[in-house]
Design a protein around this motif. Structure first.
Motif, PDB file in Angstrom:
ATOM      1  N   ALA A 112       0.837  -1.193   0.000  1.00 18.16           N
ATOM      2  CA  ALA A 112       0.000   0.000   0.000  1.00 18.16           C
ATOM      3  C   ALA A 112       0.875   1.247   0.000  1.00 18.16           C
ATOM      4  CB  ALA A 112      -0.908   0.004   1.223  1.00 18.16           C
ATOM      5  N   THR A 113       0.493   2.231  -0.805  1.00 22.26           N
ATOM      6  CA  THR A 113       1.229   3.488  -0.856  1.00 22.26           C
ATOM      7  C   THR A 113       0.927   4.309   0.394  1.00 22.26           C
ATOM      8  OG1 THR A 113       1.026   3.467  -3.263  1.00 22.26           O
ATOM      9  CG2 THR A 113       1.651   5.556  -2.229  1.00 22.26           C
ATOM     10  N   GLU A 114       1.951   4.855   0.985  1.00 27.36           N
ATOM     11  CA  GLU A 114       1.779   5.624   2.219  1.00 27.36           C
ATOM     12  C   GLU A 114       0.811   6.791   1.986  1.00 27.36           C
ATOM     13  OE1 GLU A 114       4.459   8.034   5.543  1.00 27.36           O
ATOM     14  OE2 GLU A 114       5.430   7.049   3.833  1.00 27.36           O
ATOM     15  N   GLY A 115      -0.111   6.945   2.917  1.00 29.34           N
ATOM     16  CA  GLY A 115      -1.057   8.042   2.841  1.00 29.34           C
ATOM     17  C   GLY A 115      -2.250   7.781   1.947  1.00 29.34           C
ATOM     18  N   HIS A 116      -2.358   6.555   1.418  1.00 33.25           N
ATOM     19  CA  HIS A 116      -3.470   6.215   0.528  1.00 33.25           C
ATOM     20  C   HIS A 116      -4.357   5.141   1.163  1.00 33.25           C
ATOM     21  CE1 HIS A 116      -0.843   8.218  -2.328  1.00 33.25           C
ATOM     22  NE2 HIS A 116      -1.810   8.210  -3.226  1.00 33.25           N
ATOM     23  N   ARG A 117      -5.590   5.091   0.712  1.00 35.68           N
ATOM     24  CA  ARG A 117      -6.504   4.029   1.094  1.00 35.68           C
ATOM     25  C   ARG A 117      -6.740   3.107  -0.096  1.00 35.68           C
ATOM     26  NH1 ARG A 117     -10.868   7.411   4.801  1.00 35.68           N
ATOM     27  NH2 ARG A 117      -9.449   7.694   6.585  1.00 35.68           N
ATOM     28  N   THR A 118      -7.046   1.866   0.202  1.00 31.57           N
ATOM     29  CA  THR A 118      -7.246   0.861  -0.848  1.00 31.57           C
ATOM     30  C   THR A 118      -8.714   0.792  -1.247  1.00 31.57           C
ATOM     31  OG1 THR A 118      -5.378  -0.437  -0.011  1.00 31.57           O
ATOM     32  CG2 THR A 118      -6.957  -1.566  -1.442  1.00 31.57           C
ATOM     33  N   LEU A 119      -8.959   0.752  -2.548  1.00 33.99           N
ATOM     34  CA  LEU A 119     -10.300   0.597  -3.109  1.00 33.99           C
ATOM     35  C   LEU A 119     -10.373  -0.742  -3.830  1.00 33.99           C
ATOM     36  CD1 LEU A 119     -10.583   4.150  -4.756  1.00 33.99           C
ATOM     37  CD2 LEU A 119     -11.360   3.486  -2.467  1.00 33.99           C
ATOM     38  N   VAL A 120     -11.452  -1.469  -3.650  1.00 33.78           N
ATOM     39  CA  VAL A 120     -11.599  -2.781  -4.271  1.00 33.78           C
ATOM     40  C   VAL A 120     -12.982  -2.880  -4.921  1.00 33.78           C
ATOM     41  CG1 VAL A 120     -11.580  -5.282  -3.934  1.00 33.78           C
ATOM     42  CG2 VAL A 120     -10.095  -3.828  -2.535  1.00 33.78           C
ATOM     43  N   THR A 121     -13.024  -3.343  -6.165  1.00 34.32           N
ATOM     44  CA  THR A 121     -14.293  -3.569  -6.852  1.00 34.32           C
ATOM     45  C   THR A 121     -14.205  -4.868  -7.634  1.00 34.32           C
ATOM     46  OG1 THR A 121     -15.918  -2.612  -8.378  1.00 34.32           O
ATOM     47  CG2 THR A 121     -13.607  -2.280  -8.930  1.00 34.32           C
ATOM     48  N   THR A 122     -15.337  -5.488  -7.876  1.00 32.51           N
ATOM     49  CA  THR A 122     -15.342  -6.725  -8.663  1.00 32.51           C
ATOM     50  C   THR A 122     -16.542  -6.733  -9.593  1.00 32.51           C
ATOM     51  OG1 THR A 122     -15.092  -9.139  -8.516  1.00 32.51           O
ATOM     52  CG2 THR A 122     -16.693  -8.120  -7.042  1.00 32.51           C
ATOM     53  N   ASP A 123     -16.402  -7.417 -10.713  1.00 35.63           N
ATOM     54  CA  ASP A 123     -17.447  -7.433 -11.722  1.00 35.63           C
ATOM     55  C   ASP A 123     -17.516  -8.832 -12.319  1.00 35.63           C
ATOM     56  OD1 ASP A 123     -19.378  -5.595 -12.845  1.00 35.63           O
ATOM     57  OD2 ASP A 123     -18.415  -5.939 -14.765  1.00 35.63           O
ATOM     58  N   LEU A 124     -18.726  -9.333 -12.500  1.00 33.62           N
ATOM     59  CA  LEU A 124     -18.947 -10.661 -13.055  1.00 33.62           C
ATOM     60  C   LEU A 124     -19.702 -10.526 -14.365  1.00 33.62           C
ATOM     61  CD1 LEU A 124     -18.798 -13.768 -12.632  1.00 33.62           C
ATOM     62  CD2 LEU A 124     -21.024 -13.590 -11.487  1.00 33.62           C
ATOM     63  N   LEU A 125     -19.176 -11.124 -15.437  1.00 32.01           N
ATOM     64  CA  LEU A 125     -19.785 -11.070 -16.760  1.00 32.01           C
ATOM     65  C   LEU A 125     -20.086 -12.490 -17.229  1.00 32.01           C
ATOM     66  CD1 LEU A 125     -17.420  -8.431 -18.421  1.00 32.01           C
ATOM     67  CD2 LEU A 125     -19.679  -8.027 -17.424  1.00 32.01           C
ATOM     68  N   LEU A 126     -21.339 -12.746 -17.608  1.00 34.46           N
ATOM     69  CA  LEU A 126     -21.776 -14.075 -18.012  1.00 34.46           C
ATOM     70  C   LEU A 126     -22.232 -14.067 -19.461  1.00 34.46           C
ATOM     71  CD1 LEU A 126     -23.970 -14.930 -14.893  1.00 34.46           C
ATOM     72  CD2 LEU A 126     -21.591 -15.537 -15.270  1.00 34.46           C
TER      73      LEU A 126
ATOM     74  N   GLY B 217     -13.059   8.280  -7.250  1.00 36.47           N
ATOM     75  CA  GLY B 217     -12.004   9.275  -7.169  1.00 36.47           C
ATOM     76  C   GLY B 217     -10.614   8.691  -7.092  1.00 36.47           C
ATOM     77  N   GLY B 218     -10.477   7.373  -7.312  1.00 42.47           N
ATOM     78  CA  GLY B 218      -9.187   6.703  -7.176  1.00 42.47           C
ATOM     79  C   GLY B 218      -8.534   6.368  -8.497  1.00 42.47           C
ATOM     80  N   MET B 219      -7.397   5.689  -8.398  1.00 35.76           N
ATOM     81  CA  MET B 219      -6.646   5.218  -9.551  1.00 35.76           C
ATOM     82  C   MET B 219      -6.501   3.703  -9.467  1.00 35.76           C
ATOM     83  SD  MET B 219      -5.700   7.594 -11.682  1.00 35.76           S
ATOM     84  CE  MET B 219      -6.672   9.109 -11.543  1.00 35.76           C
ATOM     85  N   PRO B 220      -6.894   2.951 -10.510  1.00 40.76           N
ATOM     86  CA  PRO B 220      -6.721   1.495 -10.492  1.00 40.76           C
ATOM     87  C   PRO B 220      -5.248   1.126 -10.564  1.00 40.76           C
ATOM     88  CG  PRO B 220      -7.445   2.225 -12.656  1.00 40.76           C
ATOM     89  CD  PRO B 220      -7.467   3.436 -11.773  1.00 40.76           C
ATOM     90  N   ARG B 221      -4.846   0.105  -9.821  1.00 38.24           N
ATOM     91  CA  ARG B 221      -3.439  -0.315  -9.788  1.00 38.24           C
ATOM     92  C   ARG B 221      -3.230  -1.775 -10.175  1.00 38.24           C
ATOM     93  NH1 ARG B 221      -1.542   4.509 -10.517  1.00 38.24           N
ATOM     94  NH2 ARG B 221      -1.686   5.901  -8.710  1.00 38.24           N
ATOM     95  N   GLN B 222      -4.119  -2.670  -9.729  1.00 38.28           N
ATOM     96  CA  GLN B 222      -3.962  -4.096 -10.026  1.00 38.28           C
ATOM     97  C   GLN B 222      -5.324  -4.717 -10.326  1.00 38.28           C
ATOM     98  OE1 GLN B 222      -2.811  -3.028  -6.802  1.00 38.28           O
ATOM     99  NE2 GLN B 222      -0.636  -2.800  -7.293  1.00 38.28           N
ATOM    100  N   ILE B 223      -5.313  -5.811 -11.098  1.00 38.36           N
ATOM    101  CA  ILE B 223      -6.525  -6.605 -11.294  1.00 38.36           C
ATOM    102  C   ILE B 223      -6.186  -8.088 -11.188  1.00 38.36           C
ATOM    103  CG2 ILE B 223      -7.719  -4.951 -12.780  1.00 38.36           C
ATOM    104  CD1 ILE B 223      -7.031  -6.775 -15.177  1.00 38.36           C
ATOM    105  N   THR B 224      -7.190  -8.872 -10.811  1.00 45.64           N
ATOM    106  CA  THR B 224      -7.131 -10.325 -10.963  1.00 45.64           C
ATOM    107  C   THR B 224      -8.228 -10.722 -11.945  1.00 45.64           C
ATOM    108  OG1 THR B 224      -8.652 -10.790  -9.125  1.00 45.64           O
ATOM    109  CG2 THR B 224      -6.297 -10.607  -8.598  1.00 45.64           C
ATOM    110  N   VAL B 225      -7.964 -11.770 -12.717  1.00 41.86           N
ATOM    111  CA  VAL B 225      -8.896 -12.215 -13.757  1.00 41.86           C
ATOM    112  C   VAL B 225      -9.175 -13.702 -13.575  1.00 41.86           C
ATOM    113  CG1 VAL B 225      -9.295 -12.490 -16.230  1.00 41.86           C
ATOM    114  CG2 VAL B 225      -8.031 -10.496 -15.383  1.00 41.86           C
ATOM    115  N   SER B 226     -10.435 -14.053 -13.386  1.00 42.44           N
ATOM    116  CA  SER B 226     -10.842 -15.454 -13.287  1.00 42.44           C
ATOM    117  C   SER B 226     -11.804 -15.777 -14.421  1.00 42.44           C
ATOM    118  CB  SER B 226     -11.505 -15.725 -11.936  1.00 42.44           C
ATOM    119  OG  SER B 226     -10.572 -15.555 -10.878  1.00 42.44           O
TER     120      SER B 226
END
Length: 353
Positions: A39-53, A84-93
């Motif tokens: 985690a970058t100092e002074g930042h908070r983590t944002l997490v989102t997920t999306d499912l496509l069928l 208001g954030g910046m995406p940094r990483q994704i996981t793909v299943s």
């Protein structure tokens, strides 16, 4: 090549070999039991997920796999930008049926990785599984923002301006165009199968997309609005509430009003529309305002700002003020071009469970 020739782990190695990290916070990506993130100092983590069928969110009759991968990543980035954030990483299943080849999944991943490169995002993990029902895509995106940059849905206040980026309704018109051409194709296919002495002797079909390229792009290859977030920061504007427009302007605005315990008043004449959207709506005998309000999948940003920010926000390219926030008891009103007033209703896309 059939996927079973590689096996699950061989397929993962094949898809993820050569991926290079773009963020210092990605300490370990693909290749272990879990990714390691700093985690970058002074930042908070944002997490989102999306499912496509398949069959629910996309139709592979007319959606190229590379475009599908690109869109799947972009819609997740859009959720992070909407906070208001910046995406940094994704996981793909992925859930993959037997009808897909290794080359098919290569195309899907090519689209995902193109989107990642454009937005500076690292692919750090995921999973694959066999599927009995077609293609399933699940993406989780991890982003970050400083506490003062995070924008939620519940901060809108009376007299705030209601703003949108880009134009609305084009993605929905693109979907209608694709569905129309699919219908024509299926009809020709049935006629050819009934008439042909040999089932393999079927005529080639060329869909008519001339002059509608923008609509197709908006449906098949949407762009998450990182540029708007950066422009707002540069202008020193912090929205009081924000969402991305995935299910339609009406639905998203009503979400903001519910979370913020307020009403709204927006003006039909101010809703931004592209020329191709208006032409296509007329051709299909559809109301273009209805498409803009309820079509969805635009992935533009809907946000509110204090009235005092008016002069600065209207200077941002691609942003338009479409109305203002009111007290809750005044309701949720659309003012038409002829001065009529109608109650906004959430008529955007909803999953049927």
């Amino acid at each position: 090549m059939e996927i079973n020739e590689l096996g699950e782990f061989g397929l993962i190695d094949h898809l993820t070999s050569g991926i290079e990290r773009q963020n210092e916070g990605t300490l370990k990506g693909v290749g272990d039991d879990a990714a390691i993130l700093q985690a970058t100092e002074g930042h908070r983590t944002l997490v989102t997920t999306d499912l496509l069928l398949e069959g629910i969110h996309f139709d592979l009759t007319y959606v190229p796999l590379q475009h599908l991968g690109y869109k799947s990543a972009q819609v997740n980035f859009s959720d992070i930008y909407a906070m208001g954030g910046m995406p940094r990483q994704i996981t793909v299943s992925l859930g993959i049926s037997k009808r897909f080849s290794v080359e098919d999944i290569d195309s899907l991943y090519a689209g995902i990785l193109t989107a990642c490169r454009e937005h500076g995002v690292d692919l750090v993990g995921g999973d694959t599984s066999a599927s009995m029902t077609g293609l399933t895509i699940s993406i989780t995106c991890i982003g970050e923002a400083r506490p003062e940059e995070i924008v939620e849905r519940g901060g809108a206040h009376d007299t705030d301006l209601v703003c949108v980026s880009g134009d609305l309704g084009a993605a929905y018109m693109g979907l209608q165009l694709l569905e129309r051409e699919k219908s024509v194709y299926m009809q020709q296919l049935r006629e050819a199968q009934n008439a042909a002495s040999k089932p393999d002797e079927l005529p080639a079909f060329q869909p008519d997309f001339s002059g509608r390229e923008y609509l197709l792009q908006r449906q098949l290859r949407p762009e998450a609005r990182r540029d708007i977030i950066l422009a707002l920061r540069e202008a020193g504007i912090r929205p009081t509430a924000m969402m991305d427009i995935s299910d339609g302007l009406s639905s998203e605005l009503l979400h903001i009003c519910k979370q913020s315990a307020c009403g709204c008043r927006i003006y039909e004449e101010r809703i931004p529309l592209d020329y191709q959207t208006a032409v296509m709506a007329e051709e299909l005998n559809m109301n273009v305002t209805t498409a803009a309000l309820n079509g969805g999948e635009d992935y533009e940003l809907l946000f509110t700002v204090p009235l005092t920010d008016h002069d600065r926000v209207v200077q941002i390219p691609g942003v338009k003020v479409i109305g203002h926030i009111t007290k809750a008891e005044l309701g949720h009103v659309l003012v038409t071009r002829d001065g009529g007033e109608f109650e906004l209703k959430a008529q955007g896309w909803q999953a049927k469970l």
